[in-house]
Design an enzyme around this catalytic site. Structure first.
Site, PDB file in Angstrom:
ATOM      1  CE  LYS A  13     -28.096 -45.256 -40.595  1.00 48.61           C
ATOM      2  NZ  LYS A  13     -29.054 -46.127 -39.889  1.00 48.61           N
ATOM      3  CB  THR A  60     -31.326 -43.186 -38.832  1.00 50.62           C
ATOM      4  OG1 THR A  60     -31.304 -44.598 -38.712  1.00 50.62           O
ATOM      5  CG2 THR A  60     -31.922 -42.560 -37.586  1.00 50.62           C
ATOM      6  CG  ASP A  61     -31.757 -47.385 -44.251  1.00 50.71           C
ATOM      7  OD1 ASP A  61     -30.571 -47.746 -44.116  1.00 50.71           O
ATOM      8  OD2 ASP A  61     -32.429 -47.610 -45.284  1.00 50.71           O
ATOM      9  CG  PHE A 162       5.576 -22.623 -19.089  1.00 52.56           C
ATOM     10  CD1 PHE A 162       4.578 -21.719 -19.453  1.00 52.56           C
ATOM     11  CD2 PHE A 162       5.373 -23.372 -17.932  1.00 52.56           C
ATOM     12  CE1 PHE A 162       3.422 -21.573 -18.709  1.00 52.56           C
ATOM     13  CE2 PHE A 162       4.215 -23.243 -17.184  1.00 52.56           C
ATOM     14  CZ  PHE A 162       3.241 -22.342 -17.575  1.00 52.56           C
ATOM     15  NE  ARG A 179       7.301 -25.141 -23.139  1.00 53.97           N
ATOM     16  CZ  ARG A 179       6.100 -25.033 -22.600  1.00 53.97           C
ATOM     17  NH1 ARG A 179       5.806 -25.696 -21.495  1.00 53.97           N
ATOM     18  NH2 ARG A 179       5.187 -24.268 -23.144  1.00 53.97           N
ATOM     19  CB  VAL A 230       0.302 -23.874 -25.014  1.00 51.66           C
ATOM     20  CG1 VAL A 230      -0.821 -24.285 -25.949  1.00 51.66           C
ATOM     21  CG2 VAL A 230       1.382 -24.954 -24.942  1.00 51.66           C
ATOM     22  CD  GLN A 231      -1.588 -21.175 -21.225  1.00 49.65           C
ATOM     23  OE1 GLN A 231      -0.546 -21.573 -21.733  1.00 49.65           O
ATOM     24  NE2 GLN A 231      -1.985 -21.569 -20.027  1.00 49.65           N
ATOM     25  CG  ASN A 257       2.281 -28.456 -23.110  1.00 54.30           C
ATOM     26  OD1 ASN A 257       3.075 -28.804 -23.984  1.00 54.30           O
ATOM     27  ND2 ASN A 257       2.634 -27.696 -22.083  1.00 54.30           N
ATOM     28  CG  HIS A 259       3.784 -32.510 -20.568  1.00 52.52           C
ATOM     29  ND1 HIS A 259       3.786 -31.138 -20.706  1.00 52.52           N
ATOM     30  CD2 HIS A 259       2.613 -32.807 -19.944  1.00 52.52           C
ATOM     31  CE1 HIS A 259       2.675 -30.640 -20.185  1.00 52.52           C
ATOM     32  NE2 HIS A 259       1.938 -31.634 -19.718  1.00 52.52           N
TER      33      HIS A 259
HETATM   34  N1  AZA Z   1       1.158 -23.494 -20.452  1.00 56.51           N
HETATM   35  C1  AZA Z   1       2.271 -23.947 -21.061  1.00 56.51           C
HETATM   36  O1  AZA Z   1       2.588 -23.524 -22.181  1.00 56.51           O
HETATM   37  N2  AZA Z   1       3.047 -24.877 -20.468  1.00 56.51           N
HETATM   38  C2  AZA Z   1       2.719 -25.337 -19.236  1.00 56.51           C
HETATM   39  C3  AZA Z   1       1.582 -24.869 -18.582  1.00 56.51           C
HETATM   40  C4  AZA Z   1       0.759 -23.917 -19.221  1.00 56.51           C
HETATM   41  O2  AZA Z   1      -0.296 -23.466 -18.697  1.00 56.51           O
HETATM   42  N3  AZA Z   1       1.504 -25.512 -17.390  1.00 56.51           N
HETATM   43  N4  AZA Z   1       2.563 -26.321 -17.307  1.00 56.51           N
HETATM   44  N5  AZA Z   1       3.310 -26.237 -18.432  1.00 56.51           N
END
Ligand code: AZA
Length: 307
Positions: A13, A60-61, A162, A179, A230-231, A257, A259
């Site tokens: 379920k 499943t009940d 970035f 940004r 971000v990575q 991300n 934008h």
């Molecule tokens: N990682 C980011 O933080 N910003 C980005 C990326 C990315 O890989 N690609 N475009 N903008």
């Protein structure tokens, strides 16, 4: 007919919605927990698919009923323990069921502050963020649990850059040293495997502080990091959670991300609205970047990815 066999199967379920109240009679303080539960079973069930033989099928009940009864008879907090108790029930009661896959999504009901004081029985939904637990309760392999946060939406208006990325004939994106950064956090932390439900019970006091720690690390890192990408920011979060919760062995993040494009308004009376003058932005709903990573404790091995 070509020769074939069931190479994998599970059933159960999904989307079972449960609300449990806990009423402290002495203090009059109530607590509520709302969950959406999924419970899918695996085992010697092939003949239900291949021969239409339902003698191996726990309906499943009945699985849904078991979720309600288990919630009545046991604590639902922490959700890791509830998931382990629920899944263990199926492999203990039915000898032909070997694995239960349990997912518990706990929704936010945050206690209201009324006249400056926590209210004993009133709550509000402050966001779509959920606390998630996925548990695989297996007769052979023990109990594997991963805990997580999903849908925690955050934004910072500076402290994110970035630049230095690949520039070639496919590149139009400009480099930026400042940004807006925004994302919906989806993070998980996987615990070392438990032998049985007793072992989960023994670690029970660690689950809520770990969730608080992971949430706090996510928010603090997000706010305070001078983000190169971000990575890079997500990797720091992973490392910090592994350090803060020694019983975990793997942390993952999946971050869109989201934008926010700058807008050139110079066509109107030469108004400056880009670079250091940017104030009005255009939020984008799609496409979005999607950055994922998994960080494991210790040196690199050839383990299977959980992404
Ligand atoms: N990682 C980011 O933080 N910003 C980005 C990326 C990315 O890989 N690609 N475009 N903008």
């Amino acid at each position: 007919m070509a020769s074939a066999h069931v190479s994998a199967a599970r059933y159960g379920k999904d989307n079972v919605r449960v609300l449990k109240t806990d009423r402290d009679v002495a203090t009059g303080i109530h607590t509520v927990t709302e969950m959406t539960v999924s419970c899918l079973l695996e085992g010697d069930i092939d003949i239900s698919y291949t021969k239409g033989d339902n003698s191996v099928v726990v309906a499943t009940d009945s699985i849904k009923n078991t979720i309600f009864i288990t919630a009545k008879l046991n604590p639902v907090n922490p959700p890791e323990l509830f998931a382990a108790i629920l899944g263990s029930h199926f492999i203990e009661k039915y000898s032909h069921i070997h694995v239960a896959n349990v997912k518990v999504v706990t929704h936010r009901w945050t206690r209201m502050e009324i006249r400056g004081k926590p209210h004993p029985h009133s709550f509000m939904r402050d966001g779509e963020e959920t606390r998630n637990v996925e548990a695989r309760i297996s007769r052979k392999d023990g109990i594997a649990i991963s805990s997580g946060i999903e849908g925690l939406t955050v934004l910072k208006s500076t402290g994110s850059a970035f630049h230095g990325f690949v520039r070639d004939e496919f590149t139009t994106l400009g480099e930026t040293w400042d940004r807006i950064l925004s994302t919906d956090v989806d993070a998980t932390w996987t615990w070392k495997t438990f032998a049985d439900v007793k072992a989960v019970r023994e670690l029970s006091s660690k689950f809520n502080p770990a969730w608080e720690e992971a949430r706090n690390i996510t928010l603090t890192r997000f706010a305070e990091d001078e983000s190169a990408s971000v990575q890079n920011t997500m990797y720091k979060m992973c490392e910090q959670i592994l350090a803060a919760v020694p019983e975990t062995e793997l942390v993952t993040y999946s971050l869109p991300n989201k934008h926010f494009f700058e807008l050139d308004l110079s066509w109107h009376k030469g108004i400056k609205n880009t670079g250091k003058d940017a104030e009005v932005y255009v939020p984008q709903s799609n496409p979005n970047g999607l950055i994922k990573c998994e960080v494991a404790r210790g040196p690199a091995t050839n383990r299977e990815s959980h992404l």
